[in-house]
Design an enzyme around this catalytic site. Structure first.
Site, mmCIF file in Angstrom:
data_model
loop_
_atom_site.group_PDB
_atom_site.id
_atom_site.type_symbol
_atom_site.label_atom_id
_atom_site.label_comp_id
_atom_site.label_asym_id
_atom_site.label_seq_id
_atom_site.Cartn_x
_atom_site.Cartn_y
_atom_site.Cartn_z
ATOM 1 C CB CYS A 153 -7.187 -11.870 -29.513
ATOM 2 S SG CYS A 153 -8.259 -12.754 -30.632
ATOM 3 C CG HIS A 154 -4.678 -11.534 -26.389
ATOM 4 N ND1 HIS A 154 -4.755 -12.471 -27.377
ATOM 5 C CD2 HIS A 154 -5.368 -12.018 -25.345
ATOM 6 C CE1 HIS A 154 -5.470 -13.502 -26.944
ATOM 7 N NE2 HIS A 154 -5.847 -13.258 -25.715
ATOM 8 N N GLY A 155 -4.602 -7.119 -28.406
ATOM 9 C CA GLY A 155 -4.139 -5.760 -28.621
ATOM 10 C C GLY A 155 -2.783 -5.591 -29.292
ATOM 11 C CE1 TYR B 299 -8.063 -14.818 -23.389
ATOM 12 C CE2 TYR B 299 -9.615 -13.098 -22.774
ATOM 13 C CZ TYR B 299 -8.843 -13.726 -23.723
ATOM 14 O OH TYR B 299 -8.849 -13.253 -25.010
#
Lengths: 189, 426
Positions: A153-155, B299
């Site tokens: 998702c965000h590493g 986002y």
């Protein structure tokens, strides 16, 4: 109404403050059921522990179970993975705490504190950033640089002890309360 | 603005009613004879378009709720049943899903319009703030509705967004987790979460409708701003709202609805994510999770910060900043037509927002290859985020102080009609 300069509080002042106080306390008491109804119900709390059979898990394999609605990772680590986790200096860790529900809150994040039996790593499979499920890294399909897990998702990247090493996640993957009922049976929760 | 009422009841019944509940007078004064600047252009039609879309969402939503089941085991199947079994269910659901997209498209045009023409400046600050409140409520409603489908994207969107609150653990330990647990009604997103999201998704549109009422009320006190950004000086500058703007708005509403229905009929999954046709699975996160297009810029900002709490603060700050716009702009001139420097920074800001949207749709570790050098997109997003905040907190205050605006026209009537005599408005 005539203005008075009396310094003494009057009966009217008292009634005024008492009414306001009663309304404030009463309002808070009335609001509480409406707020607390959103917390986990008794039925949800009752399902808080599971038993899993780990006999068929091979060294190097990680199996996902479901506990409290979350993924639960049970990873049977290879000696190489354990050695890698032991080789990390505590000063290199982003989060120096073990985050192990079986230990004190301030226990340091050594590999020993992350797993009761070094071969078995038991973790809540919830990325401590925003709650995605990280993907397990294997020698065949590496995920990230640390051989543990990578959250797509965000590493965020975790090592072979599930400790956060890189990315936005603030904490190590949580270790749930667990105990071995026998050599092949694990109780979580 | 509207001045003394000009309504004269014509029948015995309307005279009788007017003395008891002057509702016809109210409608007449606010919707028919309301004096409106005579120079409003295309961009001013989006208020009417938005009203229509709020109506479409409420009507389609109410009927969809007659068939939807908010239960973790039945929700996904009930949506599929709406698509396959319910008479015209496919049409109603696609209207509702795409209606949200077009609602946001219209609201973004409406907001950029307000920024360009300085419609937030005195005396319209409260009007602007109510608009931002509506925008925040819209985002909440859209998010809650997206979760109801209970596909993979729904589930993981719910997980990620509710986990934003867990970042508060970094300020006060355990408080963030306690809030997240309270929001979920469990230890993770589950049945309890789905049920409350359904309840709130049904409630919030009515809250939006109420704030829209306040928004229009706040509009009718000072009256419309206009592309010149100068005040109305007298009757020669205005036209009655009906038939001039009812007709103009209706025309653009029709055009916009044609565009909307074209997507509903010919490409209904245009903005949808295919992963949301996979039922929710709490133990497997899809490889790439992305929000719906209208939330992508935020986002991208969240992801550009490598620290959890700071990322969440940037995300929240990007929205909260909008509330301060009326006081950040120091210019005495409203419209960018007469603000040569601000006009440039404004259009760069529009491009920046679109760029952020694009960046939010890309994978976290993606990079642009420019002449053999890899430029990580996360760095592009950092610069784009910096411009977003810089536009509001640096450029709006400073440019207003140093810019030399062009000469303003004497009046709306002169600017529109030249020296010709304005025709009487009736």
């Amino acid at each position: 109404m005539a203005t008075t300069t009396a310094a003494e509080p009057t009966r009217r002042d008292f009634i005024y403050i008492a009414t306001g106080a009663a309304a404030a306390v009463g309002g808070a008491l009335a609001a509480w059921p409406f707020i607390d109804q959103m917390n986990p119900s008794s039925a949800v709390l009752a399902l808080a522990s599971i038993e899993v059979d780990i006999a068929s898990i091979q060294p190097g394999q990680s199996v996902t179970f479901k506990w409290r609605g979350h993924p639960l990772f049970v990873r049977r680590r290879t000696p190489k993975e354990i050695a890698e986790a032991n080789g990390v200096a505590l000063s290199d860790l982003k989060d120096p705490l073990a985050r192990n529900a079986n230990l004190a809150e301030d226990a340091p994040a050594t590999d020993r504190n992350r797993s009761t039996k070094p071969e078995w790593l038991v973790l809540v499979g919830v990325c401590t950033h925003l709650g995605c499920t990280p993907t397990v890294s294997t020698p065949q399909v590496p995920q990230g640089e640390y051989g543990g897990w990578l959250c797509h998702c965000h590493g965020s990247q975790y090592d072979t002890a599930g400790r956060i090493r890189k990315g936005p996640a603030p904490e190590n993957l949580a270790v749930p309360p667990y105990s071995f009922l026998s050599a092949t049976r694990l109780k979580v929760g | 603005m509207s001045g003394p009422s000009t309504y004269v009841p014509k029948t015995a019944f309307s005279r009788w009613l007017d003395a008891r509940l002057p509702i016809i007078r109210f409608a007449n004064d606010t919707m028919l004879t309301f004096p409106t600047p005579r120079n409003l252009n295309f961009w001013y039609a989006f208020g009417a378009i938005l009203t229509v879309f709020l109506g479409i969402q409420i009507v389609t939503g109410i009927v969809l709720a007659m068939h939807y089941v908010p239960n973790e085991n039945l929700a996904f199947d009930s949506v599929e049943s709406i698509m396959r079994d319910v008479n015209y269910g496919w049409l109603l659901r696609y209207m509702h899903a795409n209606g949200a997209s077009f609602f946001f498209l219209a609201v973004y045009v409406h907001m950029f319009r307000g920024l360009y023409y300085g419609s937030y400046k005195a005396p319209r600050e409260v009007l602007w703030i109510l608009g931002v409140v509506i925008y925040v409520l819209m985002m909440a409603t859209a998010f809650l509705g997206y979760v109801l489908v209970w596909g993979q994207m729904s589930f993981w969107a719910a997980t990620v967004i509710t986990n934003l609150f867990s970042s508060l653990d970094q300020i006060v330990p355990h408080v963030g987790t306690a809030i997240a647990t309270w929001l979920w009604g469990g230890f993770a997103v589950g049945d309890a979460t789905l049920n409350r999201f359904f309840s709130l998704h049904y409630l919030l549109p009515f809250a939006i409708a109420a704030v829209v009422g306040l928004h229009i009320w706040a509009l009718h006190v000072p009256g419309n701003n206009n592309p010149l950004g100068i005040d109305v000086k007298g009757p020669q500058d205005t036209l009655p709202f009906h038939p001039y703007y009812t007709a103009k708005d209706a025309f653009y509403v029709a055009l916009f609805v044609v565009l909307y229905m074209a997507v509903v009929f010919y490409n209904p999954d245009l903005t949808g994510n295919p992963d949301n046709y996979i039922p929710a699975n709490p133990v497997v996160t899809p490889p790439d999770i992305v929000p719906e297009w209208y939330l992508l810029p935020f986002y991208a900002m969240l992801r550009s910060v490598p620290q959890k709490l700071l990322g969440v603060l940037v995300l929240a700050g990007a929205i909260v900043t909008l509330f301060f716009v009326p006081w950040l702009d120091t210019s005495k001139v409203r419209s960018c037509r007469f603000r040569p420097q601000m006009k440039f920074f404004f259009w760069f800001f529009v491009v920046d927002c679109i760029l952020l949207g694009y960046l939010g749709s890309q994978s976290v570790d993606a990079a642009w290859n420019l002449a053999g050098i890899d430029l990580p997109l996360v760095w592009v997003a950092r610069f784009a985020t910096a411009y977003y905040f810089g536009f509001f907190w640096v450029l709006l205050p400073l440019v207003g102080l140093f810019e030399k605006p062009k000469a303003l026209p004497d009046s709306i009537a002169k600017s529109v009609l030249g020296n010709a005599q304005p025709m009487p408005a009736e």
